[in-house]
Design a protein around this motif. Structure first.
Motif, PDB file in Angstrom:
ATOM      1  N   GLY A 152       3.235  11.918   8.316  1.00  0.00           N
ATOM      2  CA  GLY A 152       1.776  11.552   8.619  1.00  0.00           C
ATOM      3  C   GLY A 152       1.031  11.948   6.620  1.00  0.00           C
ATOM      4  O   GLY A 152      -0.343  11.222   7.079  1.00  0.00           O
ATOM      5  N   PRO A 156       1.463  11.133   3.506  1.00  0.00           N
ATOM      6  CA  PRO A 156       0.796  10.100   2.155  1.00  0.00           C
ATOM      7  C   PRO A 156      -0.781   8.988   3.222  1.00  0.00           C
ATOM      8  O   PRO A 156      -1.439   8.768   2.482  1.00  0.00           O
ATOM      9  CB  PRO A 156       1.910   9.186   2.485  1.00  0.00           C
ATOM     10  CG  PRO A 156       3.151  10.969   2.931  1.00  0.00           C
ATOM     11  CD  PRO A 156       2.390  11.209   4.184  1.00  0.00           C
ATOM     12  N   PHE A 157      -0.130   9.250   4.517  1.00  0.00           N
ATOM     13  CA  PHE A 157      -1.394   8.121   5.505  1.00  0.00           C
ATOM     14  C   PHE A 157      -2.608   8.759   4.942  1.00  0.00           C
ATOM     15  O   PHE A 157      -3.509   7.847   4.949  1.00  0.00           O
ATOM     16  CB  PHE A 157      -0.348   7.996   6.276  1.00  0.00           C
ATOM     17  CG  PHE A 157      -1.572   6.727   6.824  1.00  0.00           C
ATOM     18  CD1 PHE A 157      -2.430   4.776   6.766  1.00  0.00           C
ATOM     19  CD2 PHE A 157      -2.543   7.164   8.672  1.00  0.00           C
ATOM     20  CE1 PHE A 157      -2.504   4.720   8.160  1.00  0.00           C
ATOM     21  CE2 PHE A 157      -3.246   6.303   9.266  1.00  0.00           C
ATOM     22  CZ  PHE A 157      -3.186   4.978   8.785  1.00  0.00           C
ATOM     23  N   ILE A 158      -2.716   9.765   5.363  1.00  0.00           N
ATOM     24  CA  ILE A 158      -3.718  10.721   5.762  1.00  0.00           C
ATOM     25  C   ILE A 158      -4.618  10.422   4.744  1.00  0.00           C
ATOM     26  O   ILE A 158      -5.876  10.361   3.867  1.00  0.00           O
ATOM     27  CB  ILE A 158      -3.301  11.662   6.625  1.00  0.00           C
ATOM     28  CG1 ILE A 158      -3.304  12.240   7.829  1.00  0.00           C
ATOM     29  CG2 ILE A 158      -5.220  12.057   6.866  1.00  0.00           C
ATOM     30  CD1 ILE A 158      -2.951  13.434   8.591  1.00  0.00           C
ATOM     31  N   LEU A 161      -3.740   9.144   1.924  1.00  0.00           N
ATOM     32  CA  LEU A 161      -4.672   7.514   1.668  1.00  0.00           C
ATOM     33  C   LEU A 161      -6.344   7.440   2.522  1.00  0.00           C
ATOM     34  O   LEU A 161      -7.108   6.653   1.767  1.00  0.00           O
ATOM     35  CB  LEU A 161      -3.691   6.184   1.893  1.00  0.00           C
ATOM     36  CG  LEU A 161      -4.189   5.302   1.575  1.00  0.00           C
ATOM     37  CD1 LEU A 161      -4.318   4.803   0.751  1.00  0.00           C
ATOM     38  CD2 LEU A 161      -2.681   4.420   2.392  1.00  0.00           C
ATOM     39  N   MET A 162      -6.907   7.440   3.387  1.00  0.00           N
ATOM     40  CA  MET A 162      -7.802   7.038   4.102  1.00  0.00           C
ATOM     41  C   MET A 162      -8.786   8.053   3.235  1.00  0.00           C
ATOM     42  O   MET A 162      -9.583   7.134   3.542  1.00  0.00           O
ATOM     43  CB  MET A 162      -7.813   7.938   5.753  1.00  0.00           C
ATOM     44  CG  MET A 162      -6.293   7.151   6.426  1.00  0.00           C
ATOM     45  SD  MET A 162      -7.183   4.932   6.934  1.00  0.00           S
ATOM     46  CE  MET A 162      -5.696   4.594   5.273  1.00  0.00           C
ATOM     47  N   ARG A 188       3.111  18.950   1.371  1.00  0.00           N
ATOM     48  CA  ARG A 188       3.905  17.563   2.001  1.00  0.00           C
ATOM     49  C   ARG A 188       4.862  17.295   2.667  1.00  0.00           C
ATOM     50  O   ARG A 188       5.588  16.163   3.016  1.00  0.00           O
ATOM     51  CB  ARG A 188       4.669  17.173   0.395  1.00  0.00           C
ATOM     52  CG  ARG A 188       3.146  16.948  -0.394  1.00  0.00           C
ATOM     53  CD  ARG A 188       3.915  17.167  -2.076  1.00  0.00           C
ATOM     54  NE  ARG A 188       3.060  17.334  -3.233  1.00  0.00           N
ATOM     55  CZ  ARG A 188       3.534  17.218  -4.377  1.00  0.00           C
ATOM     56  NH1 ARG A 188       4.021  16.709  -5.122  1.00  0.00           N
ATOM     57  NH2 ARG A 188       2.201  17.335  -5.884  1.00  0.00           N
TER      58      ARG A 188
END
Length: 291
Positions: free
Chosen positions: A106, A108-110, A112-113, A102
């Motif tokens: 980046g 969290p964004f990855i 999400l993708m 964690r």
């Protein structure tokens, strides 16, 4: 501990009886298929077969198993299942490892993708056009590449990685171990339960998949077992489906052939389950206990 009363015992008996009855009911369709595969042709045609074989015989099973097309189809399915499962586990484990950190920028964004792909996809036609552009039509790779990373399976492995003590990696780094060494020498050996569970999920998926072969495979020599089985079930003229002579079909009913093919197709998975059952029970409990 509170001693059970007669009412408690009665409730337990009712609950276990209901669960047993539900389990038996779920087995009835498979028992009926097995009975048809082992019953005489006249009994199957006349609809006399229930849960017990009528006129027990093994000719239908021998007929199906000895079919050259069946043996070739099962070899294709085994190849897709073994290669696909190994590659899928490797790529899924490699993807889950960095996403479990964690502190990396980046993440969290990855994530999400990845989760976005669980909700939306391009659809059947774009996927087919993609496979066509990649020259993977009538190629076994078209059955494996689209399913090498399941986001759900990746998230399960990621959660397991996060449950492992960070001190293990810290001590390994102090000894000079690099990330790949830590992953393959420490993390993966400790992740045997979840790896075995996810491997079982992938193996069952590759073994049972018939939709993608139906889209991408038209060459009879590349048809896996499930697509071959679908052709048998959908084709009323089983003698032409199996490319057998009329003499071979004298004592075998089409319904018996379909039933025997279904039974033969599930035997490999039934052989795999006992060896992974111990790890599977541990794996499905991942995340249920903390601390």
């Amino acid at each position: 501990m509170k001693k059970k009363t007669i009412g408690d015992w009665s409730m337990d008996v009712c609950v276990y009886a209901a669960l047993l009855l539900s389990g038996l009911l779920t087995l009835l369709p498979m028992v009926n298929v097995l009975s048809k595969a082992l019953s005489d042709e006249s009994a199957v045609i006349s609809g006399k077969v229930g849960v017990i074989p009528v006129g027990f015989q093994l000719d239908t099973m021998k007929y199906v198993v000895s079919s050259s097309q069946f043996l070739h189809a099962i070899s294709v399915s085994l190849l897709v299942m073994i290669v696909g499962t190994v590659l899928a586990i490797l790529l899924t484990a490699l993807t889950a490892y960095p996403l479990s950190k964690r502190h990396l920028p980046g993440i969290p964004f990855i994530l999400l993708m990845f989760i976005f792909t669980m909700l939306f996809n391009g659809g059947i036609i774009p996927n087919y056009l993609l496979m066509k552009e990649l020259h993977l039509i009538n190629n076994l790779w078209s059955l494996m590449l689209p399913a090498l990373i399941s986001v759900f399976n990746m998230l399960v492995i990621k959660s397991y990685y996060e449950s492992l003590p960070e001190a293990l990696e810290e001590s390994a780094k102090m000894d000079g171990a690099r990330n790949f060494t830590i992953l393959f020498r420490i993390i993966l050996p400790l992740s045997t339960p979840v790896i075995a569970t996810i491997a079982l999920f992938y193996a069952v998926y590759f073994w049972n998949d018939y939709f993608h072969p139906m889209l991408y495979i038209s060459n009879p020599g590349l048809k896996p077992l499930q697509l071959y089985l679908r052709d048998i079930v959908m084709d009323a003229d089983s003698s032409s489906a199996l490319n057998k002579s009329v003499d071979d079909m004298m004592n075998i009913s089409p319904e018996g052939i379909r039933s025997a093919t279904v039974i033969a197709s599930i035997i490999p998975m039934l052989l795999v389950y006992p060896f992974l059952q111990k790890h599977f029970v541990k794996g499905v409990l991942i995340g249920s206990v903390k601390g």
